[in-house]
Design an enzyme around this catalytic site. Structure first.
Site, PDB file in Angstrom:
ATOM      1  N   LYS A  11       8.401   1.497   1.895  1.00  0.00           N
ATOM      2  CA  LYS A  11       9.696   0.829   2.033  1.00  0.00           C
ATOM      3  C   LYS A  11      10.717   1.699   2.776  1.00  0.00           C
ATOM      4  O   LYS A  11      10.498   2.901   2.979  1.00  0.00           O
ATOM      5  CB  LYS A  11      10.205   0.443   0.647  1.00  0.00           C
ATOM      6  CG  LYS A  11       9.332  -0.622  -0.031  1.00  0.00           C
ATOM      7  CD  LYS A  11       9.899  -0.998  -1.392  1.00  0.00           C
ATOM      8  CE  LYS A  11       9.072  -2.083  -2.057  1.00  0.00           C
ATOM      9  NZ  LYS A  11       9.650  -2.468  -3.369  1.00  0.00           N
ATOM     10  N   PHE A  59      17.102 -10.871  -8.473  1.00  0.00           N
ATOM     11  CA  PHE A  59      17.085  -9.718  -7.574  1.00  0.00           C
ATOM     12  C   PHE A  59      16.670 -10.060  -6.146  1.00  0.00           C
ATOM     13  O   PHE A  59      16.657  -9.178  -5.280  1.00  0.00           O
ATOM     14  CB  PHE A  59      16.152  -8.628  -8.124  1.00  0.00           C
ATOM     15  CG  PHE A  59      14.718  -9.067  -8.297  1.00  0.00           C
ATOM     16  CD1 PHE A  59      13.847  -9.108  -7.216  1.00  0.00           C
ATOM     17  CD2 PHE A  59      14.240  -9.438  -9.546  1.00  0.00           C
ATOM     18  CE1 PHE A  59      12.526  -9.509  -7.373  1.00  0.00           C
ATOM     19  CE2 PHE A  59      12.913  -9.829  -9.721  1.00  0.00           C
ATOM     20  CZ  PHE A  59      12.061  -9.866  -8.625  1.00  0.00           C
ATOM     21  N   ARG A  87      -2.257   0.751  -7.049  1.00  0.00           N
ATOM     22  CA  ARG A  87      -1.229   0.545  -8.075  1.00  0.00           C
ATOM     23  C   ARG A  87      -1.104   1.779  -8.974  1.00  0.00           C
ATOM     24  O   ARG A  87      -0.004   2.157  -9.361  1.00  0.00           O
ATOM     25  CB  ARG A  87      -1.501  -0.725  -8.862  1.00  0.00           C
ATOM     26  CG  ARG A  87      -1.352  -1.976  -7.952  1.00  0.00           C
ATOM     27  CD  ARG A  87      -1.326  -3.269  -8.684  1.00  0.00           C
ATOM     28  NE  ARG A  87      -0.108  -3.461  -9.440  1.00  0.00           N
ATOM     29  CZ  ARG A  87       1.088  -3.761  -8.939  1.00  0.00           C
ATOM     30  NH1 ARG A  87       1.244  -3.886  -7.631  1.00  0.00           N
ATOM     31  NH2 ARG A  87       2.124  -3.943  -9.724  1.00  0.00           N
ATOM     32  N   THR A  93       6.995   0.382 -11.573  1.00  0.00           N
ATOM     33  CA  THR A  93       8.032  -0.131 -10.672  1.00  0.00           C
ATOM     34  C   THR A  93       9.318   0.679 -10.790  1.00  0.00           C
ATOM     35  O   THR A  93       9.957   0.990  -9.789  1.00  0.00           O
ATOM     36  CB  THR A  93       8.310  -1.615 -10.979  1.00  0.00           C
ATOM     37  OG1 THR A  93       7.075  -2.335 -10.861  1.00  0.00           O
ATOM     38  CG2 THR A  93       9.317  -2.206 -10.012  1.00  0.00           C
ATOM     39  N   ARG A 104       5.992   6.792  -6.793  1.00  0.00           N
ATOM     40  CA  ARG A 104       7.353   6.429  -7.199  1.00  0.00           C
ATOM     41  C   ARG A 104       8.047   7.547  -7.969  1.00  0.00           C
ATOM     42  O   ARG A 104       9.240   7.771  -7.791  1.00  0.00           O
ATOM     43  CB  ARG A 104       7.335   5.124  -7.975  1.00  0.00           C
ATOM     44  CG  ARG A 104       7.064   3.928  -7.059  1.00  0.00           C
ATOM     45  CD  ARG A 104       7.016   2.630  -7.812  1.00  0.00           C
ATOM     46  NE  ARG A 104       6.954   1.490  -6.910  1.00  0.00           N
ATOM     47  CZ  ARG A 104       6.289   0.382  -7.175  1.00  0.00           C
ATOM     48  NH1 ARG A 104       5.632   0.248  -8.325  1.00  0.00           N
ATOM     49  NH2 ARG A 104       6.289  -0.612  -6.310  1.00  0.00           N
ATOM     50  N   ASN A 114      12.346   1.733  -4.542  1.00  0.00           N
ATOM     51  CA  ASN A 114      11.215   2.320  -5.266  1.00  0.00           C
ATOM     52  C   ASN A 114      10.035   2.713  -4.376  1.00  0.00           C
ATOM     53  O   ASN A 114       8.902   2.768  -4.820  1.00  0.00           O
ATOM     54  CB  ASN A 114      10.777   1.419  -6.418  1.00  0.00           C
ATOM     55  CG  ASN A 114      10.196   0.096  -5.975  1.00  0.00           C
ATOM     56  OD1 ASN A 114      10.120  -0.192  -4.780  1.00  0.00           O
ATOM     57  ND2 ASN A 114       9.788  -0.717  -6.927  1.00  0.00           N
ATOM     58  N   HIS A 117       5.416  -0.815  -1.948  1.00  0.00           N
ATOM     59  CA  HIS A 117       4.959  -2.108  -2.465  1.00  0.00           C
ATOM     60  C   HIS A 117       3.442  -2.083  -2.401  1.00  0.00           C
ATOM     61  O   HIS A 117       2.862  -1.539  -1.464  1.00  0.00           O
ATOM     62  CB  HIS A 117       5.478  -3.257  -1.583  1.00  0.00           C
ATOM     63  CG  HIS A 117       4.754  -4.556  -1.816  1.00  0.00           C
ATOM     64  ND1 HIS A 117       5.187  -5.479  -2.721  1.00  0.00           N
ATOM     65  CD2 HIS A 117       3.611  -5.060  -1.278  1.00  0.00           C
ATOM     66  CE1 HIS A 117       4.339  -6.507  -2.732  1.00  0.00           C
ATOM     67  NE2 HIS A 117       3.381  -6.273  -1.851  1.00  0.00           N
TER      68      HIS A 117
END
Length: 141
Positions: A11, A59, A87, A93, A104, A114, A117
């Site tokens: 991100k 959100f 993951r 998250t 993260r 964060n 994705h």
């Protein structure tokens, strides 16, 4: 475990921190191969379409604004159990709840910014990869 593909997005916050290489090193150390990749600056329409599943969530607007705030690095990853493996690498998250050593925990600033994705299931992985890499832009190695 089966060989799977999953979509990963680094991100805008993590791209701005210049940690793409460090994140790629974690993918590779975990046995995941990058089989497609591109850097992009998403348009509002692209971000809204990609995150359409969250359209009714409170959100959504902030998520779209964040995802168009700067360039992102988008990649399809391939490997045994790729979805769960990615993951696990990402962590929770909310980076405050993410285990030490996860992407993260190490690179994210907040639950909104964060860092990454990742697809959450085989079906979503297929749809998300097709969204960013239609046709024959994926190369198994």
């Amino acid at each position: 475990m089966a060989i799977e593909r999953t979509l990963s997005i680094i991100k805008p916050d993590a791209v701005a921190k210049n940690v793409i290489g460090q994140i790629y090193a974690r993918f590779e150390a975990a046995g995941l191969k990058v089989v497609a990749a591109k850097m992009a600056h998403l348009s509002k329409g692209e971000a809204e379409a990609f995150y359409a599943v969250h359209k009714e969530r409170p959100f959504f607007k902030d998520l779209v604004s964040f995802m168009i705030s700067g360039p992102v690095m988008i990649q399809a990853l391939e490997g045994e159990g790729a979805i769960l493996k990615n993951r696990d690498l990402m962590g929770a998250t909310d980076p405050k709840k993410a285990a030490a050593g996860t992407i993260r925990a190490d690179f994210a600033d907040s639950i909104d910014a964060n860092a990454v994705h990742g697809s959450d299931a085989v079906e979503t992985a297929q749809a998300e990869i097709a969204f960013f890499f239609p046709g024959m832009n994926i190369y198994s190695r």
